[in-house]
Motif scaffolding. Structure first.
Motif, PDB file in Angstrom:
ATOM      1  N   LEU A   1      -3.925   3.152 -13.580  1.00  7.59           N
ATOM      2  CA  LEU A   1      -4.598   2.260 -12.641  1.00  7.59           C
ATOM      3  C   LEU A   1      -5.968   1.824 -13.143  1.00  7.59           C
ATOM      4  CD1 LEU A   1      -3.613   4.129  -9.368  1.00  7.59           C
ATOM      5  CD2 LEU A   1      -2.951   1.789  -9.951  1.00  7.59           C
TER       6      LEU A   1
ATOM      7  N   GLU B   1       0.828  -1.208   0.000  1.00  6.62           N
ATOM      8  CA  GLU B   1       0.000   0.000   0.000  1.00  6.62           C
ATOM      9  C   GLU B   1       0.860   1.254   0.000  1.00  6.62           C
ATOM     10  OE1 GLU B   1      -3.949  -1.308   2.565  1.00  6.62           O
ATOM     11  OE2 GLU B   1      -2.775   0.431   3.151  1.00  6.62           O
TER      12      GLU B   1
ATOM     13  N   THR C   1       4.068   6.143  -4.863  1.00  7.57           N
ATOM     14  CA  THR C   1       4.383   6.219  -6.293  1.00  7.57           C
ATOM     15  C   THR C   1       3.305   6.985  -7.043  1.00  7.57           C
ATOM     16  OG1 THR C   1       5.562   4.107  -6.177  1.00  7.57           O
ATOM     17  CG2 THR C   1       4.883   4.858  -8.356  1.00  7.57           C
ATOM     18  N   ALA C   2       2.033   6.693  -6.738  1.00  5.26           N
ATOM     19  CA  ALA C   2       0.930   7.362  -7.423  1.00  5.26           C
ATOM     20  C   ALA C   2       0.870   8.848  -7.085  1.00  5.26           C
ATOM     21  CB  ALA C   2      -0.390   6.686  -7.062  1.00  5.26           C
TER      22      ALA C   2
ATOM     23  N   ILE D   1       2.587   1.752  -3.440  1.00  5.22           N
ATOM     24  CA  ILE D   1       1.665   2.172  -4.495  1.00  5.22           C
ATOM     25  C   ILE D   1       1.188   3.602  -4.263  1.00  5.22           C
ATOM     26  CG2 ILE D   1      -0.593   1.737  -5.536  1.00  5.22           C
ATOM     27  CD1 ILE D   1       1.589  -0.245  -6.359  1.00  5.22           C
ATOM     28  N   ALA D   2       0.806   3.928  -3.032  1.00  2.00           N
ATOM     29  CA  ALA D   2       0.299   5.265  -2.739  1.00  2.00           C
ATOM     30  C   ALA D   2       1.366   6.327  -2.971  1.00  2.00           C
ATOM     31  CB  ALA D   2      -0.216   5.329  -1.302  1.00  2.00           C
TER      32      ALA D   2
ATOM     33  N   GLY E   1      -4.139   3.563  -4.412  1.00  2.00           N
ATOM     34  CA  GLY E   1      -3.336   4.157  -5.478  1.00  2.00           C
ATOM     35  C   GLY E   1      -4.096   5.227  -6.232  1.00  2.00           C
TER      36      GLY E   1
ATOM     37  N   LEU F   1       3.151  -0.171 -11.613  1.00  2.00           N
ATOM     38  CA  LEU F   1       1.751  -0.124 -11.182  1.00  2.00           C
ATOM     39  C   LEU F   1       0.926  -1.190 -11.903  1.00  2.00           C
ATOM     40  CD1 LEU F   1       1.136   3.754 -11.138  1.00  2.00           C
ATOM     41  CD2 LEU F   1       1.565   2.260  -9.174  1.00  2.00           C
TER      42      LEU F   1
ATOM     43  N   ASN G   1      -1.171   8.596 -13.654  1.00  2.00           N
ATOM     44  CA  ASN G   1      -1.182   7.415 -12.802  1.00  2.00           C
ATOM     45  C   ASN G   1      -2.598   6.893 -12.619  1.00  2.00           C
ATOM     46  OD1 ASN G   1       1.593   7.427 -12.409  1.00  2.00           O
ATOM     47  ND2 ASN G   1       1.469   8.732 -10.608  1.00  2.00           N
TER      48      ASN G   1
END
Length: 297
Positions: free
Chosen positions: A139, A70, A76-77, A73-74, A123, A88, A135
């Motif tokens: 996703l 988590e 990076t996004a 991903i968070a 994300g 992703l 992003n």
């Protein structure tokens, strides 16, 4: 003075700051493989009682297992804008490789869609909060698999299926038993503290959450082109709001799209094919779905 030990979050931030895409990609794959191992049928068996205590415990287990992934991903996004799309995409594809959960009527097997839905939500929320719409596009539009009947299966379509699978398990919890959108409500409550530890959101969280879910519904309508609708908590909220309310994200988004035209950040990120007409068509579909909802009759 003792040196402060670096946390996993610190490690991810360093990789992002130094633009180490290969290293972050490899870390993402390692973490998603750890999640799949820790959530396997051997690790989390499904031959257990169907009680709300067991459901709560299983959700807590999932959230604990997903912690590092988590965060990756968070962050990076939120901090990047399209440079890490491959990482992703691969995370979503790996999490979606769960045929038993997709095709089963088993209560506990359906709950196995929770990791996929939670990761795409955290994300996507982080991307919206950071205004990183490339992003968000990644996703939502990532190709998860190829279906013999429908062709490419996109992440936004698989997210809708995961919500359907999770509906009964989460609605069976006492706090959600009378809720119209239990999965959405659960994520609304559970993701706020998780995101606040990674990026400061504060009182704007609800507005961002609504905007994100409206975008899911619009993109689902635009990309999937089938009658199935994505229903988030915004549906029952917006049934009670006047059309020009500043808290109605659906109306606010349409005004932005109309005013900004080609310069609207979401169009520039490739969402709705960069076309206002496509956006407006999806908008009309969602408005009709909200209007026709019989939840409050």
């Amino acid at each position: 003075m003792a040196t402060k030990k670096k946390t996993f979050v610190d490690e991810v931030k360093v990789l992002l700051e130094e633009n180490k895409r290969v290293a972050l990609h490899d870390l993402a794959i390692r973490k998603v493989d750890e999640v799949l191992s820790a959530t396997s049928l051997e690790a989390l068996p499904v031959n257990i009682a169907t009680t709300f205590e067991c459901i709560e415990k299983r959700l807590q287990e999932y959230e604990s297992i997903l912690g590092d992934l988590e965060a990756l991903i968070a962050l990076t996004a939120y901090w990047t804008n399209g440079e890490y799309q491959l990482a992703l995409q691969k995370v979503l594809v790996r999490l979606a490789e769960n045929e038993q959960a997709e095709r089963s009527n088993s209560f506990w097997l359906r709950l196995r869609w929770y990791p996929f839905a939670r990761i795409i939500y955290i994300g996507g929320l982080a991307a919206v909060i950071g205004g990183q719409y490339k992003n968000l596009a990644c996703l939502m539009k990532s190709r998860i698999e190829v279906d013999d009947l429908y062709g490419d299966v996109l992440a936004v379509s698989r997210l809708k299926k995961s919500f359907t699978s999770l509906y009964d398990p989460i609605q069976s919890l006492p706090q959600f038993i009378r809720h119209y959108t239990p999965v959405s409500d659960h994520f609304f409550l559970s993701l706020h503290p998780a995101l606040d530890k990674l990026i400061v959101v504060g009182k704007q969280y609800e507005a961002f959450f609504d905007q994100f879910e409206v975008l899911i519904a619009l993109l689902h309508s635009d990309l999937v082109k089938r009658q199935e609708a994505f229903y988030g908590r915004f549906v029952w909220k917006y049934r009670r709001l006047v059309s020009d309310s500043p808290t109605n994200s659906l109306v606010v988004l349409r005004k932005e799209a109309e005013q900004d035209g080609d310069k609207w950040p979401l169009f520039q990120a490739g969402l709705f094919g960069g076309s206002f007409d496509r956006f407006d068509k999806a908008y009309e579909v969602i408005c009709q779905q909200i209007e026709n909802s019989n939840w409050f009759s």
